[in-house]
Design a protein around this motif. Structure first.
Motif, PDB file in Angstrom:
ATOM      1  N   LEU A  64      44.806   2.994  97.489  1.00 48.89           N
ATOM      2  CA  LEU A  64      45.018   1.598  97.113  1.00 48.89           C
ATOM      3  C   LEU A  64      46.264   1.555  96.251  1.00 48.89           C
ATOM      4  O   LEU A  64      46.349   2.251  95.242  1.00 48.89           O
ATOM      5  N   VAL A  65      47.233   0.769  96.662  1.00 48.03           N
ATOM      6  CA  VAL A  65      48.528   0.788  95.993  1.00 48.03           C
ATOM      7  C   VAL A  65      48.789  -0.541  95.295  1.00 48.03           C
ATOM      8  O   VAL A  65      48.637  -1.609  95.896  1.00 48.03           O
ATOM      9  N   SER A  66      49.174  -0.444  94.027  1.00 51.77           N
ATOM     10  CA  SER A  66      49.557  -1.645  93.289  1.00 51.77           C
ATOM     11  C   SER A  66      50.628  -1.291  92.268  1.00 51.77           C
ATOM     12  O   SER A  66      51.037  -0.136  92.180  1.00 51.77           O
ATOM     13  N   SER A  67      51.058  -2.283  91.520  1.00 52.04           N
ATOM     14  CA  SER A  67      52.107  -2.045  90.539  1.00 52.04           C
ATOM     15  C   SER A  67      51.784  -2.771  89.248  1.00 52.04           C
ATOM     16  O   SER A  67      51.080  -3.786  89.254  1.00 52.04           O
ATOM     17  N   SER A  68      52.294  -2.248  88.135  1.00 44.14           N
ATOM     18  CA  SER A  68      52.035  -2.907  86.858  1.00 44.14           C
ATOM     19  C   SER A  68      53.228  -3.744  86.399  1.00 44.14           C
ATOM     20  O   SER A  68      53.119  -4.515  85.461  1.00 44.14           O
ATOM     21  N   ASP A  69      54.371  -3.552  87.030  1.00 48.13           N
ATOM     22  CA  ASP A  69      55.541  -4.308  86.568  1.00 48.13           C
ATOM     23  C   ASP A  69      56.351  -4.949  87.703  1.00 48.13           C
ATOM     24  O   ASP A  69      56.230  -6.129  87.963  1.00 48.13           O
ATOM     25  N   VAL A  70      57.162  -4.138  88.379  1.00 53.41           N
ATOM     26  CA  VAL A  70      58.012  -4.680  89.449  1.00 53.41           C
ATOM     27  C   VAL A  70      57.595  -4.077  90.793  1.00 53.41           C
ATOM     28  O   VAL A  70      56.666  -3.288  90.856  1.00 53.41           O
ATOM     29  N   LEU A  71      58.290  -4.434  91.862  1.00 53.09           N
ATOM     30  CA  LEU A  71      57.989  -3.859  93.170  1.00 53.09           C
ATOM     31  C   LEU A  71      58.341  -2.370  93.190  1.00 53.09           C
ATOM     32  O   LEU A  71      59.409  -1.976  92.738  1.00 53.09           O
ATOM     33  N   HIS A  72      57.427  -1.560  93.694  1.00 53.26           N
ATOM     34  CA  HIS A  72      57.699  -0.158  94.005  1.00 53.26           C
ATOM     35  C   HIS A  72      57.217   0.063  95.438  1.00 53.26           C
ATOM     36  O   HIS A  72      56.621  -0.835  96.044  1.00 53.26           O
ATOM     37  N   LEU A  80      46.155   1.902 102.353  1.00 52.64           N
ATOM     38  CA  LEU A  80      46.586   2.753 103.467  1.00 52.64           C
ATOM     39  C   LEU A  80      45.659   3.958 103.540  1.00 52.64           C
ATOM     40  O   LEU A  80      44.961   4.277 102.570  1.00 52.64           O
ATOM     41  N   THR A  81      45.628   4.612 104.688  1.00 50.76           N
ATOM     42  CA  THR A  81      44.870   5.857 104.788  1.00 50.76           C
ATOM     43  C   THR A  81      45.746   6.928 105.405  1.00 50.76           C
ATOM     44  O   THR A  81      46.648   6.632 106.181  1.00 50.76           O
ATOM     45  N   PHE A  82      45.476   8.149 105.042  1.00 54.80           N
ATOM     46  CA  PHE A  82      46.139   9.261 105.714  1.00 54.80           C
ATOM     47  C   PHE A  82      45.181  10.418 105.836  1.00 54.80           C
ATOM     48  O   PHE A  82      44.180  10.491 105.126  1.00 54.80           O
ATOM     49  N   LEU A  83      45.512  11.316 106.752  1.00 54.06           N
ATOM     50  CA  LEU A  83      44.688  12.494 106.955  1.00 54.06           C
ATOM     51  C   LEU A  83      45.627  13.662 107.189  1.00 54.06           C
ATOM     52  O   LEU A  83      46.502  13.601 108.055  1.00 54.06           O
ATOM     53  N   SER A  84      45.475  14.696 106.393  1.00 54.68           N
ATOM     54  CA  SER A  84      46.338  15.848 106.572  1.00 54.68           C
ATOM     55  C   SER A  84      45.529  16.984 107.202  1.00 54.68           C
ATOM     56  O   SER A  84      44.586  17.481 106.601  1.00 54.68           O
ATOM     57  N   PRO A  85      45.841  17.380 108.430  1.00 55.94           N
ATOM     58  CA  PRO A  85      45.042  18.407 109.098  1.00 55.94           C
ATOM     59  C   PRO A  85      45.297  19.816 108.559  1.00 55.94           C
ATOM     60  O   PRO A  85      44.512  20.718 108.802  1.00 55.94           O
ATOM     61  N   ARG A  86      46.402  19.995 107.859  1.00 53.79           N
ATOM     62  CA  ARG A  86      46.738  21.327 107.326  1.00 53.79           C
ATOM     63  C   ARG A  86      46.937  21.251 105.819  1.00 53.79           C
ATOM     64  O   ARG A  86      47.387  20.239 105.293  1.00 53.79           O
ATOM     65  N   SER A  87      46.642  22.355 105.143  1.00 53.64           N
ATOM     66  CA  SER A  87      46.924  22.423 103.710  1.00 53.64           C
ATOM     67  C   SER A  87      48.431  22.448 103.506  1.00 53.64           C
ATOM     68  O   SER A  87      49.177  22.910 104.362  1.00 53.64           O
ATOM     69  N   GLY A  88      48.850  21.973 102.354  1.00 54.87           N
ATOM     70  CA  GLY A  88      50.286  22.000 102.090  1.00 54.87           C
ATOM     71  C   GLY A  88      50.673  21.073 100.956  1.00 54.87           C
ATOM     72  O   GLY A  88      49.828  20.382 100.384  1.00 54.87           O
ATOM     73  N   VAL A  89      51.951  21.089 100.639  1.00 55.40           N
ATOM     74  CA  VAL A  89      52.493  20.209  99.601  1.00 55.40           C
ATOM     75  C   VAL A  89      53.487  19.255 100.255  1.00 55.40           C
ATOM     76  O   VAL A  89      54.395  19.695 100.957  1.00 55.40           O
ATOM     77  N   PHE A  90      53.273  17.981 100.062  1.00 55.15           N
ATOM     78  CA  PHE A  90      54.115  16.973 100.723  1.00 55.15           C
ATOM     79  C   PHE A  90      54.824  16.124  99.674  1.00 55.15           C
ATOM     80  O   PHE A  90      54.206  15.676  98.719  1.00 55.15           O
ATOM     81  N   TYR A  91      56.112  15.931  99.913  1.00 50.98           N
ATOM     82  CA  TYR A  91      56.921  15.214  98.928  1.00 50.98           C
ATOM     83  C   TYR A  91      57.291  13.822  99.414  1.00 50.98           C
ATOM     84  O   TYR A  91      57.538  13.604 100.601  1.00 50.98           O
ATOM     85  N   GLY A  92      57.337  12.894  98.474  1.00 56.00           N
ATOM     86  CA  GLY A  92      57.769  11.536  98.793  1.00 56.00           C
ATOM     87  C   GLY A  92      58.491  10.934  97.605  1.00 56.00           C
ATOM     88  O   GLY A  92      58.554  11.533  96.530  1.00 56.00           O
ATOM     89  N   GLN A  93      59.050   9.763  97.810  1.00 50.53           N
ATOM     90  CA  GLN A  93      59.763   9.094  96.726  1.00 50.53           C
ATOM     91  C   GLN A  93      59.444   7.609  96.724  1.00 50.53           C
ATOM     92  O   GLN A  93      59.019   7.066  97.751  1.00 50.53           O
ATOM     93  N   CYS A  94      59.708   6.967  95.600  1.00 49.01           N
ATOM     94  CA  CYS A  94      59.596   5.516  95.538  1.00 49.01           C
ATOM     95  C   CYS A  94      60.612   4.945  96.522  1.00 49.01           C
ATOM     96  O   CYS A  94      61.743   5.386  96.585  1.00 49.01           O
ATOM     97  N   SER A  95      60.171   3.981  97.334  1.00 48.14           N
ATOM     98  CA  SER A  95      61.049   3.493  98.398  1.00 48.14           C
ATOM     99  C   SER A  95      61.331   2.005  98.302  1.00 48.14           C
ATOM    100  O   SER A  95      61.567   1.346  99.311  1.00 48.14           O
ATOM    101  N   GLU A  96      61.259   1.481  97.091  1.00 53.39           N
ATOM    102  CA  GLU A  96      61.659   0.084  96.889  1.00 53.39           C
ATOM    103  C   GLU A  96      62.423   0.069  95.575  1.00 53.39           C
ATOM    104  O   GLU A  96      61.859   0.440  94.542  1.00 53.39           O
ATOM    105  N   ILE A  97      63.681  -0.343  95.642  1.00 56.68           N
ATOM    106  CA  ILE A  97      64.525  -0.255  94.452  1.00 56.68           C
ATOM    107  C   ILE A  97      63.863  -1.007  93.286  1.00 56.68           C
ATOM    108  O   ILE A  97      63.491  -2.158  93.415  1.00 56.68           O
ATOM    109  N   ALA A 133      54.161  -1.401  96.606  1.00 59.51           N
ATOM    110  CA  ALA A 133      53.327  -1.594  95.419  1.00 59.51           C
ATOM    111  C   ALA A 133      53.744  -2.920  94.795  1.00 59.51           C
ATOM    112  O   ALA A 133      54.839  -3.039  94.262  1.00 59.51           O
ATOM    113  N   VAL A 134      52.874  -3.914  94.914  1.00 63.18           N
ATOM    114  CA  VAL A 134      53.209  -5.270  94.487  1.00 63.18           C
ATOM    115  C   VAL A 134      52.339  -5.643  93.288  1.00 63.18           C
ATOM    116  O   VAL A 134      51.124  -5.485  93.359  1.00 63.18           O
ATOM    117  N   PRO A 135      52.950  -6.126  92.190  1.00 62.60           N
ATOM    118  CA  PRO A 135      52.149  -6.523  91.031  1.00 62.60           C
ATOM    119  C   PRO A 135      51.141  -7.604  91.403  1.00 62.60           C
ATOM    120  O   PRO A 135      51.500  -8.559  92.095  1.00 62.60           O
TER     121      PRO A 135
END
Ligand SMILES: [Cu+2]
Length: 229
Positions: A153-161, A182-199, A174-176
């Motif tokens: 569950l994605v939300s924000s406390s200040d601005v859009l993220h 969203l849902t995801f399922l990872s079939p394999r163990s691992g480390v996955f990287y992401g970034q904030c994608s809304e300025i 992420a909207v205040p």
């Protein structure tokens, strides 16, 4: 994780991303075919001398060049819609994580088992250990059980993220004042990287996301260790 000079997608780490890459490749084939046909028509107009300059109207030709593109669009639209609804599917998740975007870090809440919450800040360059990716590592990773459907569950406390992990094929605004899901399922163990994608401000580039997908017993131990400390 994306690597240097990588132009395409990251390798898929979820069935959703596999489907997205498959769809992308399929569209690209259609696109290349259309481009070749159009350019062949354009260049042949320039170089051949058989063009009839007084050719004015042809109902037959116009019917063909309306029906054929419409047909092609149908073959793009249906897989696209199918994928769109597949992404929205929530299939009995085993875990729900609440993600809140802040300027400029993410905070996570696991409320299924106990009240577990923590903030996740980027590890600065001066604190980074050898071998860890620059501007992508965080102090507290999001640990999830492998081979299990996880709801976020994605939300924000200040601005859009925007909470995005490319290799899992997820990206959610992420909207205040609003709770996105969203849902995801990872079939394999691992480390996955992401970034904030809304300025979202000055440190938008410095609030990465790290997901660690581990076997269920390891996940349980992680939860217990968090509760005890
Ligand atoms: Cu941002």
């Amino acid at each position: 994780m994306a690597t240097w000079l990588q132009l395409g997608f990251q390798d898929a780490s979820s069935p959703l991303m596999e489907e997205l890459i498959y769809f992308h490749d399929y569209i690209l084939i259609v696109l290349v075919l259309i481009t070749v046909v159009v350019f062949y028509g354009l260049f042949s107009l320039l170089f051949i001398s058989f063009t009839d300059r007084f050719f004015l109207e042809s109902q037959g030709l116009e019917t063909v060049w309306t029906i054929v593109p419409a047909f092609i669009l149908v073959f793009i639209a249906f897989p696209s819609l199918q994928l769109l609804y597949l992404i929205d599917e929530i299939n009995d998740p085993c875990l729900t994580i609440k993600v809140i975007g802040h300027q400029w870090y993410w905070s996570y809440e696991y409320t299924d088992y106990c009240d577990l919450d923590f903030d996740s800040y980027m590890v600065s360059l001066s604190d980074l250990s050898t071998g860890f990716p620059r501007l992508l590592e965080v102090d507290n990773r999001v640990v999830v059980p492998v081979q299990n459907s996880v709801r976020v569950l994605v939300s924000s406390s200040d601005v859009l993220h925007s909470w995005a992990v490319p290799s899992l094929g997820v990206k959610m605004d992420a909207v205040p004042g609003r709770l996105n899901q969203l849902t995801f399922l990872s079939p394999r163990s691992g480390v996955f990287y992401g970034q904030c994608s809304e300025i979202c401000g000055a440190n938008h580039s410095f609030m990465p996301i790290v997901i660690e997908s581990v076997p269920f017993n390891v996940f349980e131990n992680w939860v217990f260790s968090f509760v005890e400390s």
